[in-house]
Write an enzyme that holds these catalytic residues in place. Sequence first.
Site, PDB file in Angstrom:
ATOM      1  N   HIS A  81      -0.085  -3.315   2.875  1.00 56.78           N
ATOM      2  CA  HIS A  81       0.308  -4.764   3.466  1.00 56.78           C
ATOM      3  C   HIS A  81       1.618  -5.009   3.297  1.00 56.78           C
ATOM      4  O   HIS A  81       2.202  -4.495   2.319  1.00 56.78           O
ATOM      5  CB  HIS A  81      -0.632  -5.921   2.536  1.00 56.78           C
ATOM      6  CG  HIS A  81      -0.285  -5.970   1.131  1.00 56.78           C
ATOM      7  ND1 HIS A  81       0.565  -6.897   0.590  1.00 56.78           N
ATOM      8  CD2 HIS A  81      -0.600  -4.987   0.220  1.00 56.78           C
ATOM      9  CE1 HIS A  81       0.764  -6.551  -0.987  1.00 56.78           C
ATOM     10  NE2 HIS A  81      -0.061  -5.844  -1.162  1.00 56.78           N
ATOM     11  N   CYS A 106      -4.872  -1.842  -1.380  1.00 50.74           N
ATOM     12  CA  CYS A 106      -4.104  -2.315  -2.372  1.00 50.74           C
ATOM     13  C   CYS A 106      -4.746  -3.245  -3.647  1.00 50.74           C
ATOM     14  O   CYS A 106      -5.663  -4.202  -2.901  1.00 50.74           O
ATOM     15  CB  CYS A 106      -2.852  -3.130  -2.014  1.00 50.74           C
ATOM     16  SG  CYS A 106      -1.586  -3.591  -3.393  1.00 50.74           S
TER      17      CYS A 106
HETATM   18 ZN   LIG Z   1       0.229  -4.417  -2.661  1.00 49.70          ZN
END
Ligand SMILES: [Zn+2]
Length: 229
Positions: A100, A44
Amino acid sequence: MMTQDLRHLLDNNRAWAARMELERPGFFQKLARQQTPKYLWIGCSDSRVPANEIIALDPGEVFVHRNIANVVVHSDLNALSVIQFAVDHLKVEHIMVVGHYGCGGVLAALRGTRVGLADNWLRHVYDVKLRHRSRIEHLPIAQMEDVMCEMNVIEQVGNVAMSNVLQDAWARGQNVSVHGWCYGLKDGLAKDLGVTMSNAGEVVNVFRGAIKRYPRDLSGGVRASVALQ
Ligand SMILES: [Zn+2]
């Protein structure tokens, strides 16, 4: 004016480069000649999830692709180009898809929050929720959010494995595995989601096995049947 605002960053950079060169003379010269990373990190964009730091690797040791909510879409030329270069040219041995917990992109998709252009991107994450809703919707909210972050990773591992890049690599016997991790912002620890795929033959079974670890709601038959209508 811009340069003035960023002066401390350039100062940091000079100090860092000097420290590296002092501790390991010739580090940059050696690295400038070639990179030979063994790992491709697909993570991410979140600023709290930096690839190299989390796995304590130096420059040159991990090839990185990041986007909002670590999504791998078969029509995304950017991600596919990174994967293709990493597998075909750099010959990475491991690809980690790293999500995450508390991912803003995943939570926006889960809650239906409008965020703008990224709504279209996050639709892919919403699709993950729709596909597995019988394993998600009965959970208490905090658990639902964590499970969504993990399931999104599992889906993206499947997408990497089903890409023609990986399928072709495995067909010619190349040694490369795809893994799924989920990182905890609260403790800095990455959890292996047990969805490692190392050849084309095991993709479907590994994927199914990983998804089945999230039980369906056995008590909520009525609610499930209503939701399906
Ligand atoms: Zn993220």
